[in-house]
Each structure stands twice: as C-alpha cells, then as structure tokens.
Design a protein around this motif. Structure first.
Motif: not given
Length: 191
Positions: A128-150
């Motif tokens: 979907l994004y052309g990211f490695s798993a680590d980049d996907f986690k850093k660029r998509v998953v972690i920011p989304q998790a922080k947004s959900d937490i807030l």
C-alpha cells in the motif's frame, strides 16, 4: 597570520561539508512546530507513501490514477501530508505534558503489540505505502496509536478530540518553510 588562514580554511571546509551533508540527507527543516522540526526527509517519505497509497487505491477501484499527476492533486497531497505531520507533533507534545516519555513509549508499544501481526503488516505496508515494516510502524502505526491514546484520554475527561485538536492547532506556533504553503491557525493552506 598563516595560522589564521589555516583556521579560516578549515572552518570553511567544515561549514561546506556540514551544509552538503544536511542538503544531501534532507535533514534541513521544512516546518517548525514550536521547538520541533519536521525535516525534508520525513516530509518526502510521508509524501511518497501517501502518493503510492492513493495510486494503489485508485488502481484497485479501476479509476484513472493519472489524476494524481495533476499539479493541484500533488499540492493537495503535500498539504495533507504537512497537516498530518504537524498534527502528529502537536499530539505528541500534548501527551508528553501529562506523562513521561518512558510511560508514553510503553503505552504505545502495548497498543501496537495488540494489533501487530508481523508478516501481514509488512506485506500491507510494502504494497500500500511502499514502506518497510519498520517505516510503516514509525510513520503510520505509532502516530495513530498516539492519536488514539490522546483521544481516549480526552473522551474519559468528557471532552471532544476534534475540538481539542482544533485548540492545539489554534495555539500552535507553526512556521512552514516550503514555498506555496502557509499556516492559518486551523491547518495548512495552499497559497
């Protein structure tokens, strides 16, 4: 006198070397959010991921992906990416006001471990994004998790996440260094 010339030459060479490194590595800032910097490299990676995502979605639904080549479309994707990166910084700063970095990282990791499924995420991120798993986690998953937490914290306080985000944006000190864009207090605008 000779010592002074040598010192000046060395200083000049170091300055040119450091400047070249910053430019080549895309480490120079494109946005300042308070005291936080968003680098050209981060912006470029997020833009590439967003562009690939939209192209893949259009192709999936048998739509003409050529629309993505229009200057207006590229500008809008850039605007949305800038807005998202600024929101990520504002959300992170807001969370750090109420918890330590260690606690935030622990909560984020707990949240991610519940949804993580190694190979599946890696494949989806790449396709979907052309990211490695680590980049996907850093660029998509972690920011989304922080947004959900807030969002969850605000909900527990009987607040509204969207209103809080608007407030954070209104109060933010944002300087956009990319030509063609400006900060209007509610988000990024195309000039």
């Amino acid at each position: 006198m000779k010592n002074k010339k040598t010192t000046i030459i060395i200083a000049l060479i170091l300055t040119i070397g450091i400047g070249a490194y910053i430019i080549i590595s895309h480490s120079y800032p494109v946005v300042l959010v308070g005291s936080q910097l968003i680098s050209a490299g981060d912006f470029r990676e997020h833009y590439s991921g967003a562009y690939k995502y939209y192209r893949n979605i259009l192709e999936l639904y048998a739509k003409d992906a050529a629309v993505l080549n229009a200057d207006e479309t590229k500008k809008e994707i850039e605007r949305a990416v800038l807005d998202g990166l600024i929101e990520d910084v504002l959300i992170d700063e807001e969370l750090r006001k109420t918890m330590s970095a260690a606690d935030l990282n622990r909560i984020v990791e707990e949240r991610i471990s519940k949804i993580e499924n190694g190979e599946k995420i890696s494949k989806e991120a790449s396709v979907l994004y052309g990211f490695s798993a680590d980049d996907f986690k850093k660029r998509v998953v972690i920011p989304q998790a922080k947004s959900d937490i807030l969002g969850n914290r605000i909900f527990l306080e009987n607040g509204n996440f969207e209103e809080k985000l608007k407030e954070l944006k209104r109060n933010a000190k944002v300087v956009i260094l990319i030509p063609g864009f400006s900060w209007i207090g509610e988000g990024v605008a195309i000039k």
